[in-house]
Design a protein around this motif. Structure first.
Motif, mmCIF file in Angstrom:
data_model
loop_
_atom_site.group_PDB
_atom_site.id
_atom_site.type_symbol
_atom_site.label_atom_id
_atom_site.label_comp_id
_atom_site.label_asym_id
_atom_site.label_seq_id
_atom_site.Cartn_x
_atom_site.Cartn_y
_atom_site.Cartn_z
ATOM 1 N N GLU A 1 0.829 -1.206 0.000
ATOM 2 C CA GLU A 1 0.000 0.000 0.000
ATOM 3 C C GLU A 1 0.860 1.253 0.000
ATOM 4 O OE1 GLU A 1 -2.984 -0.307 -0.581
ATOM 5 O OE2 GLU A 1 -3.434 -2.365 -0.016
ATOM 6 N N ARG B 1 2.156 2.001 -3.417
ATOM 7 C CA ARG B 1 1.111 2.642 -4.227
ATOM 8 C C ARG B 1 0.909 4.093 -3.809
ATOM 9 N NH1 ARG B 1 -2.065 -2.556 -3.076
ATOM 10 N NH2 ARG B 1 -1.577 -3.897 -4.841
ATOM 11 N N GLN B 2 0.955 4.325 -2.494
ATOM 12 C CA GLN B 2 0.831 5.696 -2.001
ATOM 13 C C GLN B 2 1.972 6.565 -2.512
ATOM 14 O OE1 GLN B 2 -0.961 7.831 -0.129
ATOM 15 N NE2 GLN B 2 -2.706 6.444 -0.171
ATOM 16 N N ASN B 3 3.154 6.000 -2.558
ATOM 17 C CA ASN B 3 4.306 6.748 -3.032
ATOM 18 C C ASN B 3 4.122 7.145 -4.496
ATOM 19 O OD1 ASN B 3 7.038 7.735 -2.414
ATOM 20 N ND2 ASN B 3 7.714 6.236 -3.922
ATOM 21 N N HIS C 1 0.005 10.220 2.051
ATOM 22 C CA HIS C 1 -1.395 10.441 1.692
ATOM 23 C C HIS C 1 -1.915 11.795 2.170
ATOM 24 C CE1 HIS C 1 -1.511 8.281 5.597
ATOM 25 N NE2 HIS C 1 -2.520 9.094 5.865
ATOM 26 N N PRO D 1 -4.197 15.534 -0.850
ATOM 27 C CA PRO D 1 -4.939 14.320 -1.214
ATOM 28 C C PRO D 1 -6.094 14.611 -2.160
ATOM 29 C CG PRO D 1 -5.462 15.007 1.020
ATOM 30 C CD PRO D 1 -4.310 15.860 0.574
ATOM 31 N N SER E 1 -5.721 9.233 -3.518
ATOM 32 C CA SER E 1 -5.355 8.889 -2.144
ATOM 33 C C SER E 1 -6.224 7.771 -1.578
ATOM 34 C CB SER E 1 -5.472 10.132 -1.265
ATOM 35 O OG SER E 1 -4.748 11.201 -1.807
ATOM 36 N N ALA F 1 -5.131 5.082 1.718
ATOM 37 C CA ALA F 1 -4.661 5.708 2.950
ATOM 38 C C ALA F 1 -4.784 4.789 4.153
ATOM 39 C CB ALA F 1 -5.433 6.998 3.210
#
Length: 272
Positions: free
Chosen positions: A51, A54-56, A242, A246, A250, A253
């Protein structure tokens, strides 16, 4: 399951590779058994790693869109680009302006081979071999100079790469050399892992990388903030992935119903 294809000549498939491990977190297929095994060790102590990867990527997308829309940036240098995945820098940039220029820089032969193959027919892009520890060598490369006009603002991306530099590599000086070569109005897009919140688990994850192609140096919030010296941090400053402006990107999160731990800090700095 079919046998895994042999690695290309000159590629070590037996030592875990940081770029290929990241590719595995993101669900990519450009990795070998050693990379997957190492990544799974990290996931045991930090199950949120997928996760967070993916957030990065989502932070990177939002930051690129910001510097294009709000600052008018049309030139990008992505250093430590990693293996190409869905939502590459040139795809995000060219969706906004097909004439914008992007230079990818990496020193990993697997990354270079994949990137060059993908970009062989993509205009206004180039992939160069370069080491972040020698920033002036990167900036003086003729192929980069052919695409980047240093009299105009540039966005430099150092996304999830600076933690692969040790203190002996002097990351602050590396960034200073980059900064001093850029025109006013240029931007730095940066993200970096931290051990501020779950230090023991972070150290366990870092131990896996010590057996891989690149070790990780965990830095605290102040040490990461210091990397922005000479830049004006744009709102909201240096925050969790996040929490940086956002939007619909986002969506990751949380992990299993809980807010993601603070494994990363990120921010965007501007040269006045």
């Amino acid at each position: 399951m079919p046998e895994e294809a042999p690695a290309p000549l000159g590629i070590d498939a037996t030592t875990p590779n940081a770029a290929r491990m990241y590719n595995y977190y993101l669900g990519g297929k450009d990795n070998f058994a050693a990379d997957r095994a190492a990544a799974e060790q990290v996931l045991k102590v930090a199950p949120e790693a997928r996760e967070l990867a993916r957030q990065n990527r989502a932070f990177m997308r939002r930051a690129i869109r910001h510097v294009m829309a709000d600052a008018g940036i049309r030139q990008f240098i992505d250093i430590g680009t990693g293996l190409p995945t869905e939502g590459n820098v040139h795809e995000i940039v060219h969706a906004h302006d097909p004439d914008a220029t992007i230079v990818y820089v990496d020193n990993d032969p697997v990354v270079l081979a994949h990137s060059r193959a993908i970009l062989s027919r993509t205009p206004h892009t180039a992939t160069l071999r370069g080491d972040l520890r020698q920033p002036l060598d990167i900036l003086s490369t003729p192929a980069l100079r052919d695409l980047i006009d240093f009299s105009k603002p540039v966005a430099v991306l150092l996304v999830a790469v600076l933690h692969f530099l040790t203190e002996d590599d002097k990351p602050g000086e590396v960034i200073a050399r980059l900064r001093d070569s850029l025109a006013p109005g240029s931007h730095l897009i940066l993200s970096h892992v931290t051990a501020d919140e779950r230090a023991h688990a972070a150290q366990q994850g870092a131990a896996v990388y010590r057996k891989a192609s690149s070790s990780i140096t965990l830095r605290n919030r102040q040490q990461i903030m210091d990397l922005f010296e000479g830049f004006e941090l744009i709102p909201p400053g240096m925050v969790k992935l996040h929490d940086w402006r956002p939007d619909e990107d986002s969506a990751f999160a949380t992990y299993r119903g809980r807010e993601l731990p603070t494994w990363f800090f990120c921010g965007v700095g501007r040269i006045r």
